[in-house]
Design an enzyme around this catalytic site. Structure first.
Site, mmCIF file in Angstrom:
data_model
loop_
_atom_site.group_PDB
_atom_site.id
_atom_site.type_symbol
_atom_site.label_atom_id
_atom_site.label_comp_id
_atom_site.label_asym_id
_atom_site.label_seq_id
_atom_site.Cartn_x
_atom_site.Cartn_y
_atom_site.Cartn_z
ATOM 1 N N HIS A 236 0.850 -1.192 0.000
ATOM 2 C CA HIS A 236 0.000 0.000 0.000
ATOM 3 C C HIS A 236 0.885 1.241 0.000
ATOM 4 C CE1 HIS A 236 1.182 -0.489 4.222
ATOM 5 N NE2 HIS A 236 0.977 0.815 4.361
ATOM 6 N N ASP A 238 0.814 5.197 1.860
ATOM 7 C CA ASP A 238 0.147 5.826 3.004
ATOM 8 C C ASP A 238 -0.619 7.060 2.528
ATOM 9 O OD1 ASP A 238 1.241 3.904 4.624
ATOM 10 O OD2 ASP A 238 2.862 5.162 5.389
ATOM 11 N N HIS A 294 4.790 0.132 -0.173
ATOM 12 C CA HIS A 294 5.522 -0.663 0.814
ATOM 13 C C HIS A 294 4.627 -1.741 1.410
ATOM 14 C CE1 HIS A 294 3.726 2.795 2.915
ATOM 15 N NE2 HIS A 294 3.688 2.050 4.006
ATOM 16 N N ARG A 304 7.653 -9.306 15.380
ATOM 17 C CA ARG A 304 8.057 -7.961 14.944
ATOM 18 C C ARG A 304 7.020 -6.936 15.385
ATOM 19 N NH1 ARG A 304 7.307 -4.831 10.149
ATOM 20 N NH2 ARG A 304 8.958 -3.281 10.077
HETATM 21 O O1 LIG Z 1 5.247 -2.515 9.846
HETATM 22 C C1 LIG Z 1 5.772 -1.875 8.943
HETATM 23 O O2 LIG Z 1 6.975 -1.906 8.733
HETATM 24 C C2 LIG Z 1 4.926 -1.027 8.018
HETATM 25 C C3 LIG Z 1 3.712 -0.443 8.657
HETATM 26 C C4 LIG Z 1 2.944 0.409 7.712
HETATM 27 O O3 LIG Z 1 3.234 0.494 6.556
HETATM 28 C C5 LIG Z 1 1.771 1.199 8.184
HETATM 29 O O4 LIG Z 1 1.375 1.081 9.366
HETATM 30 O O5 LIG Z 1 1.225 1.961 7.356
HETATM 31 FE FE LIG Z 2 2.236 2.121 5.557
#
Ligand SMILES: O=C(O)CCC(=O)C(=O)O
Ligand SMILES: [Fe+2]
Length: 378
Positions: A236, A238, A294, A304
């Protein structure tokens, strides 16, 4: 609309997701509900196991005290849409505290976490990623969103002992607000934009009301028995101006690099924060800065945790390509939108939201790097 009403933008677009009653921490194999058939849509350039990465092949690391920071940030935004920052001023102690409070939350039993479940028309609380509704398979993650004070939900989780969690999250929000404001000015400055050019941004930098809005997103990715079949968080962009991400020492964040490079892992660097360009900065920059695609992948042995600070303008401010970046050779690529309107568009069209507010096709070889129409959604 006052700035605290980010939640109003979500109320208009309810997302109905089935709550995840599966305890990801305890399952021994990936069930069909969570098995993704195609994770290899692009090659992975740097594997999770690769610790000796080549500095040229990962997003730049920028020391914020470097006198050339504006130039370095501009170059990173243009070529990658993402970079890491060091010497950002957030104490390591606070990053460790946020991580341990996040762990404390996600290690609660499922029925306890569900007491703080995010309602379908709400923005805050515990639940699956909102983007889950666009995919036929479930993601190997859970999240907790905070806008403003977390106290209401924290009280559901720990009726007698919620203040530690709230104190840490509120301190983190306060520090992040400052840092994100500083980063916004570095990024806008690198486009040649000054404080006089954008009224709401100038108000934000003075801490005036009518300033920016933000949300804090805690993400938890339990260890997974078969990471090659599971997806932590699907690809996605942001819907923000910019996002500041803390990731713990377990890698998992990947960004898509144009061309043959494919998915590139952003290596965790102790104490560093990841900064990425969001859709609204992409629009402001008239397509010059990519809103980086990403995703998060999961790991066989390590749990994680990541914490994203999602930073945007006042929800009712008009966002459009900056006039100094528009000329006959570079017509405006996007029509003006407010964040509130854009969030609604994203809720409907997900990864096609940017193209739905696009005005025209790029001309004269000016390529819109955010043409992600090939990205698969259900
Ligand atoms: O957990 C991650 O590394 C990415 C999180 C992410 O892209 C988000 O919360 O928008
Ligand atoms: Fe994100």
């Amino acid at each position: 609309m006052p700035p605290s009403r980010l939640s109003d933008a979500f109320r208009a677009h309810p997302v109905h997701l089935q709550h995840n009653h599966l305890d990801l921490e305890s399952v021994r194999e990936v069930p069909d509900s969570h098995a993704w058939p195609e994770l290899d849509d692009y090659p992975s350039a740097v594997t999770v196991e690769d610790s000796n990465f080549d500095v040229e092949s990962v997003p730049p690391v920028i020391d914020l005290t470097d006198p050339n920071a504006v130039k370095l940030v501009g170059h990173a935004c243009k070529t990658w849409g993402v970079f890491q920052v060091t010497n950002h001023g957030l104490p390591m102690r606070l990053l460790d505290d946020v991580e341990s409070q996040g762990r404390r939350l996600f290690s609660l039993p499922p029925h306890q976490k569900l007491k703080a479940a995010r309602p379908p028309d709400g923005i805050s609380g515990y639940g699956l990623a909102r983007i889950s509704s666009f995919f036929p398979k479930l993601m190997w993650s859970e999240g907790f969103t905070i806008v403003g004070s977390p106290v209401e939900h924290a009280r559901q989780l720990w009726p007698l002992d919620y203040s530690n969690f709230c104190d840490v999250m509120e301190e983190y929000e306060k520090e992040m607000k400052q840092l994100a404001g500083r980063l916004m000015w570095l990024m806008l400055g690198s486009l040649g934009i000054s404080k006089d050019d954008i009224k709401w941004a100038a108000a934000a930098s003075k801490g005036e009301s009518g300033g920016v809005c933000a949300a804090l997103q805690l993400n938890s990715y339990p260890a997974c028995p078969d990471p090659s079949r599971a997806m932590g968080l699907a690809a996605h962009t942001d819907s923000t101006l910019l996002t500041v991400l803390y990731q713990n020492s377990t890698s998992g964040l990947q960004v898509l690099r144009d061309g043959a490079a494919g998915w590139v892992t952003v290596p965790p660097l102790r104490g560093a924060l990841v900064v990425n360009v969001g859709d609204l900065l992409h629009i402001l920059s008239n397509g010059k800065y990519p809103s980086v695609l990403h995703r998060a992948i999961v790991n066989r042995t390590h749990h994680r945790l990541s914490v994203a600070y999602l930073y945007g303008p006042p929800t009712n401010a008009q966002i459009s390509p900056i006039s100094s970046l528009v000329d006959p050779n570079h017509p405006p690529l996007y029509r003006p939108v407010t964040w509130a309107e854009y969030l609604g568009t994203k809720a409907k069209h997900f990864n096609k939201a940017l193209s739905s507010v696009r005005l025209c096709n790029p001309v004269n070889g000016f390529v819109d790097v955010n043409d992600h129409n090939s990205v698969k959604v259900s």
